[in-house]
Design an enzyme around this catalytic site. Structure first.
Site, mmCIF file in Angstrom:
data_model
loop_
_atom_site.group_PDB
_atom_site.id
_atom_site.type_symbol
_atom_site.label_atom_id
_atom_site.label_comp_id
_atom_site.label_asym_id
_atom_site.label_seq_id
_atom_site.Cartn_x
_atom_site.Cartn_y
_atom_site.Cartn_z
ATOM 1 N N ASP A 113 0.858 -1.172 0.000
ATOM 2 C CA ASP A 113 0.000 0.000 0.000
ATOM 3 C C ASP A 113 0.899 1.228 0.000
ATOM 4 O O ASP A 113 2.020 1.197 0.506
ATOM 5 C CB ASP A 113 -0.931 -0.004 1.226
ATOM 6 C CG ASP A 113 -2.107 0.938 1.023
ATOM 7 O OD1 ASP A 113 -2.903 1.077 1.946
ATOM 8 O OD2 ASP A 113 -2.201 1.565 -0.058
ATOM 9 N N ASP A 165 -7.782 -7.291 1.565
ATOM 10 C CA ASP A 165 -6.797 -7.310 2.656
ATOM 11 C C ASP A 165 -7.503 -6.782 3.889
ATOM 12 O O ASP A 165 -8.372 -5.893 3.781
ATOM 13 C CB ASP A 165 -5.594 -6.410 2.329
ATOM 14 C CG ASP A 165 -5.845 -4.966 2.789
ATOM 15 O OD1 ASP A 165 -6.438 -4.205 1.997
ATOM 16 O OD2 ASP A 165 -5.485 -4.620 3.940
HETATM 17 C C1 LIG Z 1 -5.547 0.018 3.405
HETATM 18 C C2 LIG Z 1 -6.770 0.811 3.048
HETATM 19 C C3 LIG Z 1 -7.968 0.515 3.675
HETATM 20 C C4 LIG Z 1 -9.114 1.248 3.364
HETATM 21 C C5 LIG Z 1 -9.088 2.277 2.435
HETATM 22 C C6 LIG Z 1 -7.870 2.592 1.795
HETATM 23 C C7 LIG Z 1 -7.761 3.656 0.826
HETATM 24 O O1 LIG Z 1 -8.751 4.356 0.494
HETATM 25 N N1 LIG Z 1 -6.562 3.898 0.258
HETATM 26 C C8 LIG Z 1 -5.467 3.181 0.583
HETATM 27 N N2 LIG Z 1 -4.300 3.488 -0.050
HETATM 28 N N3 LIG Z 1 -5.495 2.165 1.474
HETATM 29 C C9 LIG Z 1 -6.691 1.857 2.100
#
Ligand SMILES: Cc1cccc2c(=O)nc(N)[nH]c12
Length: 373
Positions: free
Chosen positions: A93, A267
């Site tokens: 991420d 995830d």
């Molecule tokens: C890990 C995660 C959970 C939930 C939402 C998001 C999101 O909108 N953008 C990113 N980059 N990561 C997220």
């Protein structure tokens, strides 16, 4: 194995999809659950165990790894796969989401986000370009664009501003990523709970012809029906031939309902975090091992499970470990929870191939409803 990154649809059953992503480091069977390996480790697990449970891919985080041990250091040590001894696919991420939830003293503008580390207060900056550079240093196989996920409820103007900037950041992330045949950069659909903005975001990202698409901005506390309604409106305008990844989701029921709508990848910290807090996910629903009612229960969590943590240890012993705050409690319950999540994923994959997803979903839900007898 494949020298290039490819997604293939194997079967569909209604809107549910069974597919496979192939890339140089291996394949990812979809629907797929990605255990969260935030700091290069799936907490309380050996990665060999994570693999044995059927995990084809794990998730890492730019935010945590850039702060500690540092992306350049991981690169000097051969990249995240060699560092953590996980030779299979890794998705990372991009860091924006974690900055907004963990860092302090944040400044966000068109260039990116500046913040202070939650670990030692040191100053850092993430731009779309730097996030992709860090993901390259980690040698990540699937890299996420830098995006801005805002908290709901929010005014339309604020949701639109963040969604439009995330689109510009997608362009910059894609430019920085360039052309890496064996890897992929995924765009992230934003737009809050406003369907017209979600559709605009999905359509503009689809026009960028990226290798995969995530739905972001959900799993941030909204009710499940709002999340599902957003998927109902967003998925139809997302490319059919690319993987769809619902970020941060979710409970077993969230996952079942989202696969039914056409999501391919998930995830969530739920199974690992719950495991560290004494909570077990099973075919019969959730079992809170802190509860005194387990103190004399000789039964395992699930005698039919293939996982030793679920099959061999009594609830009484697990209750004792949880109450004693023993490290083994986290290890066994995380092992059980990931085993359950991966058994749910493999059950859905088989059911879609057999054209029996609806029956599988109904049987799964009735098992949860039966409860922990
Ligand atoms: C890990 C995660 C959970 C939930 C939402 C998001 C999101 O909108 N953008 C990113 N980059 N990561 C997220």
């Amino acid at each position: 194995m494949s020298e290039t990154f490819q997604f293939k649809l194997i079967a569909t059953d209604g809107k549910a999809r069974r597919g496979v992503i192939t890339m140089p480091r291996g394949e990812v069977r979809t629907p797929a659950f990605m255990p969260v390996g935030t700091a290069g480790t799936v907490k309380a697990m050996y990665l060999d165990q994570v693999r044995e449970l059927g995990s084809d891919i794990i998730l890492g985080n730019v935010y945590h790894l850039m702060l500690r041990p540092g992306a350049e250091r991981v690169a000097r040590l051969g990249g995240l796969h060699d560092f953590a001894l996980w030779p299979h696919p890794i998705l990372t991420d991009s860091g924006g989401f974690q900055v907004m939830s963990l860092a302090s003293l944040r400044e966000l503008d068109e260039t990116g986000v500046r913040f202070r580390s939650h670990i030692d207060g040191s100053k850092h900056e993430l731009t779309p370009e730097r996030s992709i550079e860090i993901q390259g240093l980690l040698d990540s196989d699937i890299q996420m664009q830098l995006d801005e996920c805002i908290r709901l409820p929010a005014e339309r103007a604020e949701i639109e501003r963040a969604m439009e900037m995330s689109l510009r950041w997608a362009e910059r992330s894609a430019k920085a990523f360039g052309n890496q045949p064996g890897k992929a950069m995924f765009g992230i659909v934003q737009g809050g709970d406003l369907i017209d903005l979600r559709v605009r975001s999905a359509e503009r990202l689809a026009a960028m012809d990226l290798k995969g698409y995530a739905v972001g901005g959900l799993a941030v506390g909204e009710p499940q029906d709002v999340m599902l309604a957003t998927l109902d409106e967003t998925l139809p305008v997302m490319p059919v031939d690319k993987p769809r990844y619902l970020m941060g989701v979710g409970t077993p029921d969230d996952i079942l309902q989202s696969v039914a709508r056409g999501i391919d990848m998930f995830d969530c910290v739920m199974p690992t975090r719950a495991g560290r807090h004494g909570l077990a996910y099973t075919r019969f629903g959730k079992v809170n091992l802190k509860n005194a009612r387990h103190a004399d229960d000789p039964r395992p969590l699930d005698e039919a499970s293939g996982c030793p943590a679920s099959r061999d240890y009594s609830r009484a012993y697990l209750h004792h470990l949880v109450r004693s705050n023993e490290a083994l409690a986290s290890m066994l319950l995380t092992w059980n929870n990931l085993a359950y999540y991966q058994s749910l994923m493999s059950g859905m994959r088989a059911a879609i191939e057999a054209g029996g997803f609806d029956d599988f979903a109904a049987a799964t839900k009735s098992g949860w409803a039966r409860g922990d007898l």
